[in-house]
Scaffold this active site. Structure first.
Site, PDB file in Angstrom:
ATOM      1  CG  ASP A   1      -2.119  -1.002   1.286  1.00 51.97           C
ATOM      2  OD1 ASP A   1      -2.805  -1.488   0.060  1.00 51.97           O
ATOM      3  OD2 ASP A   1      -2.374  -1.329   2.207  1.00 51.97           O
ATOM      4  CB  CYS A   2       4.084   1.844   1.559  1.00 48.84           C
ATOM      5  SG  CYS A   2       5.445   3.237   1.419  1.00 48.84           S
TER       6      CYS A   2
END
Length: 143
Positions: free
Chosen positions: A13-14
């Site tokens: 998600d980064c």
């Protein structure tokens, strides 16, 4: 070329983590990807990684999008053990991506810091998700 053993502690998600992973793959390396939020490191492993990176728990402590403030982790008097306890209880507090390669261990922020730890060159141009050019068409680092 012999296989290269690279491990990335990754959060899909980064964006920084995704860019780092993509640069590793752009060097022709398929790393071992550890989604550390699903499979957090043990205390012994985290302590070892920090020591190999010559970093402290505070160096790798993530503030944004974490319970950092609620846990009072901005208290400068907290011991390394207390910070480790928090990081192990809440793995989201461990900043990412962390790269382990034959050339060393490091928190790779910004993502192009992975280039310093890759034993092979980039195989072509690389542009980060947000559009920043990092590597030119001949595989040379731009920044």
């Amino acid at each position: 070329m012999a296989p290269v053993d690279i491990v990335i502690y990754h959060n899909p998600d980064c964006g920084t983590s995704r860019n780092a992973l993509a640069m590793i793959r752009n060097a022709g390396i398929e790393p071992h990807v550890v989604e550390y939020l699903k499979t957090p490191p043990s205390r012994a492993l985290l302590v070892d990684l920090l020591a190999r990176a010559r970093a402290t728990p505070r160096d790798w402590l993530r503030e944004k999008g974490t319970p950092y403030a609620e846990l009072g982790l901005d208290d400068a008097t907290l011991s390394d053990d207390a910070l480790l306890d928090a990081m192990l209880a809440h793995p989201v507090l461990i900043n990412r991506p962390v790269l382990v390669s034959p050339l060393g261990v490091a928190l790779c922020r910004p993502s192009e810091a992975v280039l310093d730890l890759l034993p092979t060159a980039q195989r072509g141009a690389f542009i980060k998700e947000e559009g920043e050019r990092v590597v030119d068409a001949t595989g040379n680092r731009l920044s």
